[in-house]
Design a protein around this motif. Sequence first.
Motif, mmCIF file in Angstrom:
data_model
loop_
_atom_site.group_PDB
_atom_site.id
_atom_site.type_symbol
_atom_site.label_atom_id
_atom_site.label_comp_id
_atom_site.label_asym_id
_atom_site.label_seq_id
_atom_site.Cartn_x
_atom_site.Cartn_y
_atom_site.Cartn_z
ATOM 1 N N GLY A 356 0.846 -1.184 0.000
ATOM 2 C CA GLY A 356 0.000 0.000 0.000
ATOM 3 C C GLY A 356 0.877 1.227 0.000
ATOM 4 O O GLY A 356 2.069 1.180 0.298
ATOM 5 N N THR A 357 0.295 2.348 -0.345
ATOM 6 C CA THR A 357 0.995 3.619 -0.345
ATOM 7 C C THR A 357 0.225 4.595 0.539
ATOM 8 O O THR A 357 -0.972 4.790 0.350
ATOM 9 N N PRO A 358 0.910 5.198 1.531
ATOM 10 C CA PRO A 358 2.297 4.959 1.926
ATOM 11 C C PRO A 358 2.466 3.597 2.604
ATOM 12 O O PRO A 358 1.498 2.901 2.860
ATOM 13 N N THR A 359 3.732 3.255 2.897
ATOM 14 C CA THR A 359 4.022 1.969 3.518
ATOM 15 C C THR A 359 3.310 1.854 4.865
ATOM 16 O O THR A 359 3.448 2.731 5.712
ATOM 17 N N PRO A 360 2.555 0.766 5.071
ATOM 18 C CA PRO A 360 1.789 0.651 6.318
ATOM 19 C C PRO A 360 2.616 0.080 7.466
ATOM 20 O O PRO A 360 3.654 -0.557 7.260
ATOM 21 N N THR A 361 2.141 0.315 8.674
ATOM 22 C CA THR A 361 2.617 -0.418 9.840
ATOM 23 C C THR A 361 1.656 -1.578 10.081
ATOM 24 O O THR A 361 0.480 -1.518 9.720
ATOM 25 N N ILE A 362 2.166 -2.645 10.707
ATOM 26 C CA ILE A 362 1.363 -3.849 10.902
ATOM 27 C C ILE A 362 1.304 -4.180 12.388
ATOM 28 O O ILE A 362 2.331 -4.177 13.074
ATOM 29 N N THR A 363 0.121 -4.448 12.883
ATOM 30 C CA THR A 363 -0.088 -4.855 14.269
ATOM 31 C C THR A 363 -0.899 -6.143 14.290
ATOM 32 O O THR A 363 -1.512 -6.535 13.294
ATOM 33 N N VAL A 364 -0.910 -6.809 15.461
ATOM 34 C CA VAL A 364 -1.646 -8.060 15.606
ATOM 35 C C VAL A 364 -2.512 -7.995 16.851
ATOM 36 O O VAL A 364 -2.126 -7.403 17.864
ATOM 37 N N THR A 365 -3.689 -8.559 16.760
ATOM 38 C CA THR A 365 -4.560 -8.734 17.918
ATOM 39 C C THR A 365 -4.929 -10.208 18.020
ATOM 40 O O THR A 365 -4.926 -10.941 17.035
ATOM 41 N N GLY A 366 -5.258 -10.633 19.233
ATOM 42 C CA GLY A 366 -5.512 -12.040 19.493
ATOM 43 C C GLY A 366 -4.461 -12.569 20.452
ATOM 44 O O GLY A 366 -3.450 -11.918 20.725
ATOM 45 N N THR A 367 -4.686 -13.723 20.998
ATOM 46 C CA THR A 367 -3.783 -14.301 21.990
ATOM 47 C C THR A 367 -2.692 -15.110 21.304
ATOM 48 O O THR A 367 -2.970 -16.091 20.613
ATOM 49 N N LEU A 368 -1.451 -14.674 21.500
ATOM 50 C CA LEU A 368 -0.316 -15.415 20.968
ATOM 51 C C LEU A 368 0.088 -16.509 21.953
ATOM 52 O O LEU A 368 0.035 -16.301 23.170
ATOM 53 N N PRO A 369 0.505 -17.668 21.471
ATOM 54 C CA PRO A 369 0.973 -18.714 22.383
ATOM 55 C C PRO A 369 2.204 -18.251 23.160
ATOM 56 O O PRO A 369 2.940 -17.363 22.718
ATOM 57 N N ALA A 370 2.411 -18.840 24.316
ATOM 58 C CA ALA A 370 3.601 -18.524 25.103
ATOM 59 C C ALA A 370 4.851 -18.765 24.272
ATOM 60 O O ALA A 370 4.983 -19.790 23.612
ATOM 61 N N GLY A 371 5.761 -17.791 24.270
ATOM 62 C CA GLY A 371 7.004 -17.934 23.531
ATOM 63 C C GLY A 371 6.950 -17.450 22.107
ATOM 64 O O GLY A 371 7.966 -17.407 21.424
ATOM 65 N N VAL A 372 5.772 -17.054 21.602
ATOM 66 C CA VAL A 372 5.638 -16.552 20.226
ATOM 67 C C VAL A 372 5.534 -15.031 20.280
ATOM 68 O O VAL A 372 4.816 -14.476 21.113
ATOM 69 N N PHE A 373 6.246 -14.337 19.388
ATOM 70 C CA PHE A 373 6.252 -12.878 19.370
ATOM 71 C C PHE A 373 5.851 -12.375 17.986
ATOM 72 O O PHE A 373 5.867 -13.122 17.005
ATOM 73 N N PHE A 374 5.497 -11.085 17.893
ATOM 74 C CA PHE A 374 5.279 -10.427 16.607
ATOM 75 C C PHE A 374 5.937 -9.057 16.662
ATOM 76 O O PHE A 374 5.809 -8.337 17.655
ATOM 77 N N GLN A 375 6.636 -8.684 15.567
ATOM 78 C CA GLN A 375 7.221 -7.355 15.478
ATOM 79 C C GLN A 375 7.001 -6.779 14.088
ATOM 80 O O GLN A 375 7.060 -7.496 13.089
ATOM 81 N N ASP A 376 6.697 -5.485 14.041
ATOM 82 C CA ASP A 376 6.576 -4.767 12.776
ATOM 83 C C ASP A 376 7.978 -4.379 12.327
ATOM 84 O O ASP A 376 8.737 -3.784 13.097
ATOM 85 N N ASN A 377 8.326 -4.697 11.092
ATOM 86 C CA ASN A 377 9.678 -4.427 10.594
ATOM 87 C C ASN A 377 9.834 -3.033 9.999
ATOM 88 O O ASN A 377 10.933 -2.655 9.593
ATOM 89 N N GLY A 378 8.728 -2.297 9.906
ATOM 90 C CA GLY A 378 8.810 -0.922 9.438
ATOM 91 C C GLY A 378 8.889 -0.748 7.941
ATOM 92 O O GLY A 378 9.046 0.368 7.455
ATOM 93 N N ASN A 379 8.770 -1.829 7.180
ATOM 94 C CA ASN A 379 8.869 -1.731 5.718
ATOM 95 C C ASN A 379 7.694 -2.404 5.018
ATOM 96 O O ASN A 379 7.804 -2.848 3.885
ATOM 97 N N GLY A 380 6.566 -2.502 5.718
ATOM 98 C CA GLY A 380 5.411 -3.179 5.153
ATOM 99 C C GLY A 380 5.398 -4.665 5.428
ATOM 100 O O GLY A 380 4.548 -5.384 4.905
#
Length: 562
Positions: A356-380
């Motif tokens: 998309g334009t401009p480059t979007p940020t990405i977030t997550v909702t919902g329960t992640l399992p223990a030990g699992v992570f999510f990070q936005d890399n800043g480049n879509g």
Amino acid sequence: MTRQCLRYAWLVIVSMLPAAASAQVVIAPGAGSDPVIRVLNPDGSASSVLVYDSIFKGGVRVALGDVDGDGIVDIITGAGATGGPHVKVFSGADLSLLASFFAYDPIFSGGIFVAAGDVNGDGRADIITGAGAGGAPHVKVFSGADLSVLASFFAYAPAHLGGVSVAAGDVNGDGRADIITGAGPGGGPHVRVFSGADLSDLASFYAYVPFFTGGVAVASLDFNGDGLADIVTGAGPGGGPHVRVFSGADLSGLASFYAYDPFFTGGVSVGAADFDGDGQPELVTGAGPGGGPHVMLFRVPNLAVIGSFYAFDPFFAGGIFIGSLPGGGEPLRFTSAPSTTFTAGSPATFTVTAVGTPTPTITVTGTLPAGVFFQDNGNGTGTLGTPLALAGTGGVYPLTFTATSSAGAATQAFTLTVQEGPSFTSPGSATFTVGTLGTFAVTTTTPAGSPTPTLSASLVPPGLTFTDNGDGTGTLAGIATGTGGISTAIITATNSAGTATQSLMLTLNAVPVVTSANTTTFTAGTAGSFAVTTTGFPLPTVTVSGALPSGVMFAGAAAAAR
């Protein structure tokens, strides 16, 4: 300077250019050259690709867009003047040929202009064509999914035979690419914008003085950062290298400059590409016929020069065309798969990708399992992962990813499955009776989304067999033989996520049997003994009934033990 020195200098200039973003930068030559395109790759390297038969010297027109929906920009080419209206689509991933067709009657030899943009909103770039000089200003739109014709119309009066240049960009912010046209030679520098949704007329204006008849090149990019495609124009052959930028919102002038020496009269081609990978396309220009194959890159909106080089042999004077991305607010959408599978106890990663334009940020909702992570890399993109998912986290986890930018938001329903190895739920011991048919059910459990395990057994006592039932259960059954006792069988359950074992203690009961002789003889007055022996499990006790002679005794425990 010799030709060899010039060529060497050109190679040095290319090697010093900044690395391109995921969208390749593609330049095509005008008439007089082999029909090649020059591709500047994301790693900064460059390569030439022959796109039509080498005997054709009419030049190539080029555009960029994600036609196959894989998240990578593909390359669309059109044959130039004297060639048939031949369109080809090459994969941006590996340059394989994705499509090849004639947009108009194959006998038409005026060449063809091409552009790309998602006109129908299906997440793929559609292919837009305009007839070249000698043809009427016929514009067609072909679906990127199946090449079906989405639109066919004349941008100007059918009697105008100068052809029509085309571009694409979301001018009105409705999430669909609109169609931008420029009149070809012989007509005034008339630019029009048609809605991609319904072909209604969104804009109509002259980019230069109306009496200029050299035609006008068109492109688009979001010049002022308002999320809408702005319209870029370049004067055609016979005019100076005059570039102008008009606001897609109100057609006000945003920029006006000469890309090359104002006295050069070969005109200028225009395009847009995110050359430095910052998420904001740069304005790219190419010298028209009569000039060397000189490419200029301008950062927007300040128009600072960030690149200047010759795309082909500097002595080539046929002009060049720029592969241009669709401009404006490209609809936010996810291009990565809506699900992935991890294995508990094993490291894993998954890349979430949104465009998309401009480059979007990405977030997550919902329960992640223990030990699992999510990070936005800043480049879509974003990374869902785990260095080592914890045991006991197996299951199915519904998540929602959201891509957000100033242009809006898009969501994706996502399923993360964490597979985990099986575990046993049946008891760790079983009892059989020798000589009697018996059965024992072995049961297992696996978390949701985990594969059903296969079961096997070893050290099974004689007479018994183990059967895997194929559903996560097994059956130990049969008629045990022997004299009874206690033994241990090993049961194994395996799936792709892991293996579990169980030591199954088996008690084999056996009915007592007297194994000693049924008669014996003692001598009166002489000491004597007789051992009564038995088999059986558990160890039997031995008793005696009947009248024993005087002086004869029976020791049951001792007898039983002998």
